[in-house]
Design a protein around this motif. Structure first.
Motif, mmCIF file in Angstrom:
data_model
loop_
_atom_site.group_PDB
_atom_site.id
_atom_site.type_symbol
_atom_site.label_atom_id
_atom_site.label_comp_id
_atom_site.label_asym_id
_atom_site.label_seq_id
_atom_site.Cartn_x
_atom_site.Cartn_y
_atom_site.Cartn_z
ATOM 1 N N ILE A 14 37.318 43.391 39.756
ATOM 2 C CA ILE A 14 37.539 43.400 38.309
ATOM 3 C C ILE A 14 37.552 41.972 37.759
ATOM 4 O O ILE A 14 36.934 41.687 36.729
ATOM 5 C CB ILE A 14 38.837 44.155 37.969
ATOM 6 N N VAL A 15 38.237 41.066 38.447
ATOM 7 C CA VAL A 15 38.264 39.665 38.004
ATOM 8 C C VAL A 15 36.857 39.083 38.035
ATOM 9 O O VAL A 15 36.456 38.350 37.116
ATOM 10 C CB VAL A 15 39.227 38.838 38.889
ATOM 11 N N GLY A 16 36.090 39.402 39.046
ATOM 12 C CA GLY A 16 34.713 38.918 39.133
ATOM 13 C C GLY A 16 33.835 39.432 38.008
ATOM 14 O O GLY A 16 32.982 38.707 37.489
ATOM 15 N N LEU A 17 34.050 40.666 37.601
ATOM 16 C CA LEU A 17 33.254 41.225 36.511
ATOM 17 C C LEU A 17 33.613 40.599 35.164
ATOM 18 O O LEU A 17 32.755 40.417 34.306
ATOM 19 C CB LEU A 17 33.443 42.742 36.448
ATOM 20 N N PHE A 18 34.886 40.296 34.975
ATOM 21 C CA PHE A 18 35.332 39.742 33.702
ATOM 22 C C PHE A 18 35.393 38.215 33.688
ATOM 23 O O PHE A 18 35.840 37.626 32.716
ATOM 24 C CB PHE A 18 36.696 40.319 33.330
ATOM 25 N N TRP A 19 34.940 37.565 34.754
ATOM 26 C CA TRP A 19 35.005 36.104 34.825
ATOM 27 C C TRP A 19 34.221 35.410 33.711
ATOM 28 O O TRP A 19 34.721 34.433 33.133
ATOM 29 C CB TRP A 19 34.538 35.616 36.187
ATOM 30 N N PRO A 20 33.017 35.865 33.357
ATOM 31 C CA PRO A 20 32.316 35.195 32.241
ATOM 32 C C PRO A 20 33.109 35.268 30.931
ATOM 33 O O PRO A 20 33.091 34.318 30.152
ATOM 34 C CB PRO A 20 31.008 35.971 32.121
ATOM 35 N N LEU A 21 33.821 36.352 30.692
ATOM 36 C CA LEU A 21 34.650 36.455 29.495
ATOM 37 C C LEU A 21 35.912 35.614 29.622
ATOM 38 O O LEU A 21 36.390 35.042 28.644
ATOM 39 C CB LEU A 21 35.026 37.908 29.234
ATOM 40 N N ALA A 22 36.459 35.521 30.817
ATOM 41 C CA ALA A 22 37.699 34.779 31.043
ATOM 42 C C ALA A 22 37.487 33.275 30.888
ATOM 43 O O ALA A 22 38.426 32.552 30.566
ATOM 44 C CB ALA A 22 38.248 35.092 32.431
ATOM 45 N N LYS A 23 36.264 32.804 31.114
ATOM 46 C CA LYS A 23 36.002 31.374 30.957
ATOM 47 C C LYS A 23 36.103 30.937 29.504
ATOM 48 O O LYS A 23 36.309 29.765 29.224
ATOM 49 C CB LYS A 23 34.626 31.023 31.518
ATOM 50 N N GLU A 24 35.993 31.872 28.573
ATOM 51 C CA GLU A 24 36.091 31.556 27.153
ATOM 52 C C GLU A 24 37.541 31.393 26.691
ATOM 53 O O GLU A 24 37.792 30.815 25.647
ATOM 54 C CB GLU A 24 35.407 32.649 26.309
ATOM 55 N N ILE A 25 38.502 31.906 27.475
ATOM 56 C CA ILE A 25 39.915 31.768 27.137
ATOM 57 C C ILE A 25 40.312 30.310 27.388
ATOM 58 O O ILE A 25 40.012 29.758 28.446
ATOM 59 C CB ILE A 25 40.778 32.722 27.992
#
Length: 65
Positions: A14-25
């Motif tokens: 799950i973290v791997g899938l959302f990593w591109p979005l998490a980099k924007e935080i």
């Protein structure tokens, strides 16, 4: 033990899938993080980021106890 490994694997997925979005935080670049830059050195201590992450993790464990 197997159940714990499966849950950890799913969390990593799950973290791997959302990593591109998490980099924007902007965690790691919050106001209050200490950053000192000299000519030959730099020092960075994300104190506010650590506090925010600690609060989030504490709330997570409190709700899913």
């Amino acid at each position: 033990m197997q159940k714990a490994l499966i849950i950890i694997g799913i969390l990593i997925l799950i973290v791997g899938l959302f990593w591109p979005l998490a980099k924007e935080i902007p965690l790691g670049r919050l106001p209050g993080d200490i950053s000192v830059k000299g000519e030959k050195y730099s020092f960075y201590f994300p104190i506010v980021t650590c506090i925010v992450i600690s609060i989030i993790v504490s709330l997570f464990f409190k709700f899913f106890k």
